[in-house]
Design a protein around this motif. Structure first.
Motif, PDB file in Angstrom:
ATOM      1  N   GLN A 275       0.868  -1.406  -0.109  1.00 39.38           N
ATOM      2  CA  GLN A 275      -0.085  -0.106  -0.111  1.00 39.38           C
ATOM      3  C   GLN A 275       0.632   1.373   0.055  1.00 39.38           C
ATOM      4  O   GLN A 275       0.684   2.172  -0.776  1.00 39.38           O
ATOM      5  CB  GLN A 275      -1.008   0.066   1.127  1.00 39.38           C
ATOM      6  CG  GLN A 275      -2.237  -0.757   0.973  1.00 39.38           C
ATOM      7  CD  GLN A 275      -3.299  -0.942   2.026  1.00 39.38           C
ATOM      8  OE1 GLN A 275      -2.602  -0.318   3.307  1.00 39.38           O
ATOM      9  NE2 GLN A 275      -3.856  -1.683   2.211  1.00 39.38           N
ATOM     10  N   ARG A 276       1.969   1.448   0.698  1.00 40.53           N
ATOM     11  CA  ARG A 276       2.864   2.373   0.870  1.00 40.53           C
ATOM     12  C   ARG A 276       3.302   2.668  -0.735  1.00 40.53           C
ATOM     13  O   ARG A 276       3.456   3.670  -1.032  1.00 40.53           O
ATOM     14  CB  ARG A 276       4.096   1.977   1.643  1.00 40.53           C
ATOM     15  CG  ARG A 276       4.986   3.263   1.891  1.00 40.53           C
ATOM     16  CD  ARG A 276       6.138   2.992   2.804  1.00 40.53           C
ATOM     17  NE  ARG A 276       7.090   2.199   2.054  1.00 40.53           N
ATOM     18  CZ  ARG A 276       8.240   2.338   1.530  1.00 40.53           C
ATOM     19  NH1 ARG A 276       8.230   3.719   0.946  1.00 40.53           N
ATOM     20  NH2 ARG A 276       8.975   1.750   0.847  1.00 40.53           N
ATOM     21  N   LEU A 277       3.634   1.521  -1.178  1.00 40.36           N
ATOM     22  CA  LEU A 277       4.139   1.718  -2.676  1.00 40.36           C
ATOM     23  C   LEU A 277       3.079   1.824  -3.762  1.00 40.36           C
ATOM     24  O   LEU A 277       3.268   2.051  -4.909  1.00 40.36           O
ATOM     25  CB  LEU A 277       5.186   0.621  -3.263  1.00 40.36           C
ATOM     26  CG  LEU A 277       6.327   0.566  -2.317  1.00 40.36           C
ATOM     27  CD1 LEU A 277       7.155  -0.967  -2.584  1.00 40.36           C
ATOM     28  CD2 LEU A 277       7.464   1.748  -2.482  1.00 40.36           C
ATOM     29  N   LYS A 294      12.018   3.815  -4.327  1.00 43.01           N
ATOM     30  CA  LYS A 294      11.101   3.983  -3.043  1.00 43.01           C
ATOM     31  C   LYS A 294      11.188   2.852  -2.191  1.00 43.01           C
ATOM     32  O   LYS A 294      10.753   2.744  -1.237  1.00 43.01           O
ATOM     33  CB  LYS A 294       9.738   4.421  -3.541  1.00 43.01           C
ATOM     34  CG  LYS A 294       9.755   5.721  -4.012  1.00 43.01           C
ATOM     35  CD  LYS A 294       8.247   6.127  -4.021  1.00 43.01           C
ATOM     36  CE  LYS A 294       7.455   5.435  -5.526  1.00 43.01           C
ATOM     37  NZ  LYS A 294       5.956   5.895  -5.603  1.00 43.01           N
ATOM     38  N   ALA A 295      11.696   1.482  -2.757  1.00 43.07           N
ATOM     39  CA  ALA A 295      11.304   0.398  -2.082  1.00 43.07           C
ATOM     40  C   ALA A 295      12.338  -0.038  -1.022  1.00 43.07           C
ATOM     41  O   ALA A 295      13.295   0.510  -1.012  1.00 43.07           O
ATOM     42  CB  ALA A 295      11.494  -0.886  -3.235  1.00 43.07           C
ATOM     43  N   HIS A 296      11.891  -0.681  -0.028  1.00 42.02           N
ATOM     44  CA  HIS A 296      12.719  -1.249   0.904  1.00 42.02           C
ATOM     45  C   HIS A 296      13.324  -2.630   0.633  1.00 42.02           C
ATOM     46  O   HIS A 296      14.261  -2.950   1.192  1.00 42.02           O
ATOM     47  CB  HIS A 296      11.931  -1.223   2.552  1.00 42.02           C
ATOM     48  CG  HIS A 296      11.567  -0.091   2.632  1.00 42.02           C
ATOM     49  ND1 HIS A 296      12.183   1.169   2.753  1.00 42.02           N
ATOM     50  CD2 HIS A 296      10.346   0.251   3.686  1.00 42.02           C
ATOM     51  CE1 HIS A 296      11.667   1.974   3.256  1.00 42.02           C
ATOM     52  NE2 HIS A 296      10.398   1.447   3.921  1.00 42.02           N
ATOM     53  N   SER A 297      12.520  -3.409  -0.184  1.00 36.92           N
ATOM     54  CA  SER A 297      13.118  -4.654  -0.651  1.00 36.92           C
ATOM     55  C   SER A 297      12.479  -4.957  -2.194  1.00 36.92           C
ATOM     56  O   SER A 297      11.622  -4.522  -2.261  1.00 36.92           O
ATOM     57  CB  SER A 297      12.615  -5.438   0.385  1.00 36.92           C
ATOM     58  OG  SER A 297      11.329  -5.688   0.682  1.00 36.92           O
ATOM     59  N   ILE A 298      13.359  -5.915  -2.780  1.00 38.44           N
ATOM     60  CA  ILE A 298      12.851  -6.287  -4.072  1.00 38.44           C
ATOM     61  C   ILE A 298      12.950  -7.648  -4.116  1.00 38.44           C
ATOM     62  O   ILE A 298      13.545  -8.615  -3.501  1.00 38.44           O
ATOM     63  CB  ILE A 298      13.564  -5.658  -5.116  1.00 38.44           C
ATOM     64  CG1 ILE A 298      15.097  -6.015  -4.856  1.00 38.44           C
ATOM     65  CG2 ILE A 298      13.102  -4.156  -5.219  1.00 38.44           C
ATOM     66  CD1 ILE A 298      15.990  -5.448  -6.089  1.00 38.44           C
TER      67      ILE A 298
END
Ligand code: FUL
Length: 602
Positions: A275-277, A294-298
């Motif tokens: 949701q944040r993304l 913008k991501a913290h993980s992929i």
């Protein structure tokens, strides 16, 4: 699964040695360190690779679904679990015929609906009586899972299972720990008694249990069972190895990244982070630079395109004339395999327990078309492995006088997915003309363009995250199609006569006199909310109403908005019908236009 937290200071070292040392590639998941710059995140994304089993799965390219079960015999898409198991009675079931037909179509794996949402199990499970063991098929001694698995083994076809978490029959559904225990046991039976399983497919559909309680699934326990009993099986959809493309129409994305920040439900806080993304399985962009920054993980989370050869997932005789044409199937091929996805094509066996002759013939045509097109590369020399930087190009000469209209490109995804923009040109009468262009390539990208007879083609990698590894290039001619679509042939009433008495609820005088009615159909809205739950009533005088069918919902209409057919158990005499809308696909109260309804007469 590896969880790597990489420090900025290590990044340059990592990137510089990674090219020659495959062990520095990162499998499946990268958690970014907070200090990484956007550019560093993109570079890291280029080193994310599939696990071995994800790669093996991707190479299958063509996989098949078999939707078969109680719905095949009731004519529904979603059974409600109250069906008598004895309704399941295929007269001539032959799983080998399914496998042979799919093999001719070029398919490499079959996934069977071992249990659909109605809870009816196609194997003699110890967990419920709602299974083939309670039917008179093979005197209660039958096992569809076993018959299909044996046929797959005989013909070197991989095998997977669809086990619906949503179970509308299980009394324990909604009593979470109780039902989870039963589900784990069902998984254990399927994954330990039938040999090797290559894919486990968990659908996302669910609702409240019979007790009104919401079922909370213990995904961790389910995944643990799969990983321990079938370590080679990929976990699809409500799993973290294979991602749903986001529609059931056979449409891939032009830009399809297997590297995405989209978190599968196995991960904690998946919905918060998604949701944040502002992303979900249906989002258009799942892997752009902007998103990764913008991501913290992929994750390496590649797309699977699931679609049915007919409009429904289960076999319905009235859809015999709606089997997708060769042209439609080939378009789906280009939109799935040709767009960095695996195709999962559903071919539902009929009430005999056979793949219908029309579907089998279409599969054969499809297999032949694809084989014939791609066995004849029109390039003079074959492509050799190419490490391409931004702006690099390669030229290939085309066999003299040959027409081409298709180009195929493949990245070596064992070294990541990297290409962001490319173009293809043709040398025609001494000058270079753009034939086509694209964004992502990934495991495979196939593009079509107008027929041309070039001397050469030129491929330019315009932008790539780090040097691209181009493994395959081919130029082909895709020929004309030979089959036609058949028209729907249903018995409707004289539509010019119909009189609308009221619009809310929709009340209609059908023909001005009593007629025999055997069912009705509803064409859902394509862009806006459609009817999901309803009450359909008939009357002879417009005063006394009765319901000709106990069915009150259009199953799966949200994901697959095709025309819905409701058939009554016996024909009914009536002059009026009334359709009350109880709930829409988005929980609202959509309006309905009389032209969306058709009355079926015997
Ligand atoms: C959906 C299900 O609800 C359909 O019935 C079908 O099984 C399809 C493949 O997935 O979500």
């Amino acid at each position: 699964m590896k969880r790597l937290i990489l420090l900025t200071t290590l990044l340059s070292l990592f990137v510089s040695i990674a090219c020659n040392r495959p062990k520095n590639y990162i499998e499946k998941e990268i958690v970014f360190n907070d200090k990484l710059t956007p550019e560093q995140k993109i570079k890291l994304a280029a080193y994310l690779v599939p696990t071995k089993k994800q790669y093996e799965w991707q190479k299958l390219e063509l996989t098949a679904f078999i939707h078969f079960g109680i719905n095949t015999f009731t004519g529904r898409e979603w059974g409600d679990g109250t069906e008598d198991p004895d309704l399941f009675n295929p007269t001539d079931l032959n799983a080998e015929q399914w496998v042979v037909a799919l093999k001719e179509g070029g398919f490499k794996m079959i996934i069977l609906t071992a249990k659909h949402h109605d809870g009816f199990c196609l194997w003699p499970t110890k967990t419920t009586e709602h299974s083939v063991a309670s039917s008179s098929w093979r005197d209660g001694g039958g096992d569809v899972v076993r018959e299909l698995k044996s046929a797959c083994d005989k013909h070197d076809m991989k095998f997977g299972v669809y086990l619906s978490p949503w179970d509308r029959n299980a009394p324990s559904y909604g009593d979470s720990p109780e039902y989870n225990k039963m589900f784990v046991q069902q998984l254990c039976e399927l994954l330990s008694n039938y040999g090797e399983i290559h894919e486990v497919w968990f659908d996302g559909a669910n609702a409240e249990g019979p007790n009104g309680k919401k079922q909370i699934y213990d995904w961790k326990a389910f995944y643990h069972v799969i990983d321990s009993l079938q370590p080679k099986a990929v976990k699809a959809i409500m799993g973290d190895d294979v991602r749903w493309v986001g529609n059931e129409q056979g449409l891939g994305r032009e830009t399809e990244w297997s590297v995405t920040p989209l978190r599968a439900d196995i991960h904690e806080n998946a919905s918060e982070e998604n949701q944040r993304l502002e992303i979900s399985a249906t989002a258009k962009d799942l892997g752009s630079r902007k998103l990764i920054e913008k991501a913290h993980s992929i994750y390496w989370y590649p797309s699977e395109v699931d679609v049915s050869i007919r409009s429904g997932w289960f076999y319905h005789p009235e859809q015999d004339a709606q089997v997708k044409s060769l042209e439609e199937l080939v378009n789906i091929y280009y939109q799935s395999v040709g767009m960095n996805s695996v195709l999962l094509l559903n071919v539902p066996p009929d009430r005999r327990g056979l793949i219908h002759e029309i579907d089998a013939a279409r599969l054969k045509e499809f297999g032949e078309y694809v084989r014939k097109t791609f066995e004849d590369n029109k390039m003079n020399e074959s492509h050799s492995y190419w490490k391409a930087k931004n702006g690099d190009f390669r030229e290939y000469s085309i066999k003299q006088g040959e027409t081409i209209n298709t180009i195929l490109l493949q990245e070596d995804i064992e070294k990541g997915q990297r290409v962001e923009v490319f173009k293809v040109e043709g040398l025609i009468d001494g000058s270079w003309n753009k034939l086509t262009e694209g964004t992502t390539i990934g495991y495979k990208r196939i593009l079509r363009f107008e027929d041309v007879v070039p001397e050469k083609i030129r491929i330019t990698i315009i932008e790539t995250r780090v040097s691209a590894n181009i493994k395959e290039i081919g130029a082909y001619y895709a020929g004309e199609y030979t089959t036609d679509t058949l028209d729907i042939n249903l018995n409707y009433i004289d539509k010019d006569w119909v009189k609308v008495m009221e619009t809310n609820p929709l009340t209609v005088d059908i023909q001005g006199k009593e007629i025999e009615i055997s069912g009705f159909s509803y064409m859902p809205n394509q862009e806006t909310e459609s009817v999901y739950k309803y009450k359909f009533m008939l009357s002879s005088d417009g005063k006394k109403w009765s319901e000709p069918s106990s069915q009150r919902e259009f199953g799966n209409i949200k994901n697959n908005p095709m025309r819905q057919y409701i058939h009554f158990d016996a024909p009914y005499k009536a002059r009026y019908f009334k359709l009350e809308i109880m709930e829409g696909t988005e929980g609202g109260k959509p309006t309905i236009n009389p032209s969306q309804i058709a009355i079926i007469i015997p």
